[in-house]
Design an enzyme around this catalytic site. Structure first.
Site: not given
Length: 350
Positions: A24, A28, A37, A74, A151
């Site tokens: 990552r 963020r 973003r 992703d 998921y």
């Protein structure tokens, strides 16, 4: 290539210093990521616009002397391409409009053509590779079949995995049908990333660690091995290394190494010296600093880097990384202290 330390370390060849990148790393914690973003309006637009995915992939390389770039995407792109209606709700993470719960649901799923339904990923890989201009290698990736299935069956994130485990225990053959289809999809997806320019690939098995040994070997590792065996391990004369990472998978390092992968990703729970003792000559090791160390002072970060380097010891086959993805509210200055510490303190080990 200007800097091929990462690829050399994965193949257990000699390097001048230990290479380092972060899971990552384009995320963020960077203000420039948050700005991109904001411009993209939503997360899926960011992933599905090759120019924006490229911009974000390159952002950490402009700040830090990292030894690899990793495609910004992703893990749920494959289930999305299978038509399950992926969306992200604020504070809840990923959700699917159409979860997969029965054999009939699975029968409706096709294996997506990565150059059609997932063309935007391949376009991003090609663009990033061109923009990198040989600066550092580019890593492609996918989620593991078991993690993707988690998921898809749960319909989103979960705390107790009741739906997927219920299906696995009650209808194992139905579960195997889904996992086999996903293994085919992941193999095609990663091979397409390699053809588009990815120079190494990584499979993230985020949820393999929730399984017992019996179930992990049958429902997770078996399908990762199937993928490893189906991947293009050489492209245009270059070796394409494969990294497998099962979070909370320390119990099964020997079995993971036996799949034929080139490297194991490690979380922070096992000293890297013990992992090396168990599998070191067979595969390279990637890891394994607790991401929360980055909340500490640069001095403390440097001490932790020194401890992990000493634990691995002299020799080749170590790619320094966090034991999981970097947290969103880490100070970029602390990341810089981490990267610099790895490069400076690792010199005596090579």
């Amino acid at each position: 290539m200007k800097n091929d330390r990462f690829l050399r370390a994965l193949q257990r060849q000699s390097v001048d210093v230990t290479p380092v990148w972060m899971m990552r790393q384009a995320g963020r914690y960077l203000p420039e990521y948050r700005e991109t973003r904001r411009r993209a309006k939503d997360f899926m637009t960011l992933c599905q616009t090759p120019e924006l995915a490229c911009e974000v992939t390159l952002q950490p390389l402009a700040r830090f002397s990292l030894d690899a770039a990793i495609l910004f995407s992703d893990i749920l792109t494959i289930p999305d391409a299978m038509g399950l209606g992926l969306y992200f709700s604020e504070g809840e993470g990923p959700c699917f409009e159409r979860p997969v719960r029965t054999q009939a649901d699975i029968n409706k799923l096709g294996v997506p053509d990565p150059n059609d339904a997932l063309r935007y990923v391949m376009d991003a890989v090609s663009l990033i590779r061109r923009e990198l201009a040989g600066q550092v290698p580019l890593i492609g990736f996918s989620g593991s079949p078991w993690t993707l299935a988690t998921y898809m069956v749960e319909g989103g994130t979960t705390k107790n995995f009741s739906k997927i485990k219920g299906l696995m225990f009650e209808q194992p053959q139905v579960m195997h049908t889904l996992l086999d289809k996903l293994a085919q999809a992941v193999t095609a997806y990663l091979n397409a990333q390699i053809a588009a320019g990815a120079q190494a690939v990584m499979i993230f098995d985020t949820w393999g660690g929730i399984l017992s040994t019996r179930d992990y070997l049958q429902f997770s590792l078996h399908y990762m091995q199937q993928i490893v065996e189906g991947l293009s391990r050489e492209y245009e004369g270059q070796r394409i290394p494969v990294i497998l990472f099962t979070k909370d998978g320390n119990e099964w390092l020997e079995q993971i190494a036996a799949t034929g992968c080139d490297a194991l990703g490690l979380d922070w729970k096992l000293p890297i010296s013990m992992a090396r003792k168990r599998v070191g000559s067979q595969v390279a090791l990637q890891g394994n600093m607790d991401p929360c160390i980055l909340y500490a002072s640069p001095k403390r970060i440097r001490e932790e880097v020194a401890t992990i380097l000493a634990s691995f010891g002299k020799g080749n086959g170590h790619v320094f990384n966090l034991g999981h993805g970097i947290h969103p509210n880490i100070e970029p200055e602390h990341v810089n202290a981490f990267i610099e510490a790895v490069h400076t303190l690792s010199v005596p080990y090579h």
